[in-house]
Design an enzyme around this catalytic site. Structure first.
Site, short mmCIF file in Angstrom:
data_model
loop_
_atom_site.label_atom_id
_atom_site.label_comp_id
_atom_site.label_asym_id
_atom_site.label_seq_id
_atom_site.Cartn_x
_atom_site.Cartn_y
_atom_site.Cartn_z
N LYS A 1 61.56 90.92 80.25
CA LYS A 1 61.30 92.27 80.77
C LYS A 1 61.89 93.31 79.85
O LYS A 1 62.90 93.07 79.19
CB LYS A 1 61.97 92.45 82.14
CG LYS A 1 61.16 91.99 83.31
CD LYS A 1 61.80 92.54 84.58
CE LYS A 1 61.14 92.08 85.86
NZ LYS A 1 61.89 92.55 87.03
N SER B 1 62.22 101.28 91.46
CA SER B 1 62.79 101.80 90.21
C SER B 1 61.66 102.23 89.27
O SER B 1 61.76 103.25 88.58
CB SER B 1 63.65 100.74 89.53
OG SER B 1 64.71 100.36 90.38
#
Ligand code: ADP
Length: 166
Positions: free
Chosen positions: A41, A128
């Site tokens: 990620k 987020s």
């Protein structure tokens, strides 16, 4: 001593996370906020920054520990740390569909239970990712993130590769 873990990448921590962590702290003697890194990620904030923001924000709450958690099995981490429950906030049925197999697998692997807490209605839509997108496009996210996170978002400016707000 009943110890729970709230795992996540917290990139960055926001008010939906905080609300669930505070409720977990009222149910357990100790809550570990386990900040994860998945090397596949791309994060906006480094692991150290994500941990610092969580620590700054949670400093006033008792019984909360913030620490990094590696890429290994969460079930194994729970076994090693004597964690009896994983606490997850649920925003939608798609959260539930995603979480249910993991909860079952974690229980089968190490006996750890997963406790689901319904997300607070006011923060149901928060993630987020959405907060970073809105901020990058010039939106006001002050209502959704703690002050220390807002300061860091402002200091960092729009994420690399994103349009300038100027
Ligand atoms: P990850 O990056 O591991 O997918 P996040 O760091 O975004 O996860 O979130 C960690 C955990 O916080 C989620 O698994 C979920 O349990 C909880 N969570 C996220 N957003 C919210 C919200 N708006 N309200 C309640 N809980 C939330």
């Amino acid at each position: 001593m009943r110890r729970a873990v709230c795992p996540g990448s917290f990139d960055p921590i926001h008010n939906g996370h905080l609300e669930v962590i505070a409720r977990a702290a009222s149910l357990f003697d100790e809550v570990i906020v386990a900040v994860s890194t998945n090397y596949a990620k791309k994060y906006r904030f480094t692991l150290e920054e994500r941990i610092e923001m969580a620590k700054e924000t949670l400093a006033s709450l008792r019984g909360i520990v913030v620490e990094p958690v590696g890429e290994g099995l969460l079930a194994e981490y729970c076994r090693q740390r004597g964690v009896s429950a994983i606490v997850k906030g649920l925003r939608s049925s798609s959260d539930f569909d995603y979480e249910l197999p993991m909860a079952t697998m974690n229980r089968q692997l190490s006996g750890v239970e997963t406790v689901f807490l319904p997300a607070e209605a006011h923060y149901l839509h928060l993630s987020s990712t959405l907060i970073k997108e809105v901020f990058t496009l010039g939106g006001n996210v002050a209502e959704y993130v703690p002050r220390s996170v807002l300061k860091r978002l402002v200091a960092g400016g729009p994420a690399p590769g994103q349009p300038s707000r100027g």
